[in-house]
Scaffold this motif. Structure first.
Motif, short mmCIF file in Angstrom:
data_model
loop_
_atom_site.label_atom_id
_atom_site.label_comp_id
_atom_site.label_asym_id
_atom_site.label_seq_id
_atom_site.Cartn_x
_atom_site.Cartn_y
_atom_site.Cartn_z
N THR A 68 0.81 -1.23 0.00
CA THR A 68 0.00 0.00 0.00
C THR A 68 0.84 1.27 0.00
O THR A 68 0.32 2.35 -0.27
N CYS A 70 2.02 2.48 2.70
CA CYS A 70 1.68 3.11 3.98
C CYS A 70 2.62 2.67 5.08
O CYS A 70 3.21 1.59 5.02
N VAL A 98 -1.79 4.54 11.25
CA VAL A 98 -1.56 4.40 9.81
C VAL A 98 -1.18 5.77 9.28
O VAL A 98 -1.83 6.77 9.61
N PHE A 100 -0.44 7.52 5.56
CA PHE A 100 -0.46 7.35 4.11
C PHE A 100 -0.50 8.74 3.48
O PHE A 100 -1.41 9.52 3.76
#
Length: 148
Positions: A68, A70, A98, A100
């Motif tokens: 991802t 992330c 998280v 991102f």
């Protein structure tokens, strides 16, 4: 008639503002951080109902997810100290984070509290952060329900 209408509008606005203020069952805080030499980030902000605060943030763990792009499983510790009462401190433990792009989120709990914060316990709350691209800086909002 016009004065009565104006008074009604002002009363309604006052009631709306009072309804949106932090209640005794809510924990709300906002911080703005930037780079510093002693921690990952240092900053200042406001803990609603308590006052202005200085703060530091240290990331204690993170995993890069190549699928991802992330950072996941981010953990961190945020220390908060009231400007007008340095004996009033909070330590917030961030987990399940998280990051991102320029957005971040996590959950948090209070792991230590002194002074005016002593005895304050929150149910796991949420953190929403916006990272400032190109510089180590962010703005973060913390929200939680105060435990009964």
């Amino acid at each position: 008639m016009r004065r009565t209408f104006l008074a009604f509008v002002l009363l309604a606005l006052g009631m709306t503002a009072a309804a949106t203020a932090a209640s005794p069952t809510e924990f709300k805080a906002q911080f703005r951080d930037s780079e510093c030499t002693t921690h990952d980030l240092c900053g200042s902000g406001l803990v609603e109902g308590y006052g202005h605060a200085s703060t530091t943030l240290d990331i204690t763990g993170a995993v890069f997810d190549p699928a991802t792009g992330c950072l996941i499983n981010v953990t961190a510790v945020r220390d908060v100290e009231l400007v007008d009462d340095p004996s009033s401190t909070l330590t917030l433990a961030l987990t399940d984070g998280v990051i991102f792009g320029n957005k971040g989120s996590a959950t948090f709990t209070i792991s230590a509290a002194t002074g005016l914060f002593a005895g304050l316990v929150v149910l796991p709350g949420t953190v929403r952060a916006t990272l400032i691209p190109g510089v180590p800086a962010d703005t973060a909002q913390y929200r939680a329900t105060i435990a009964p």
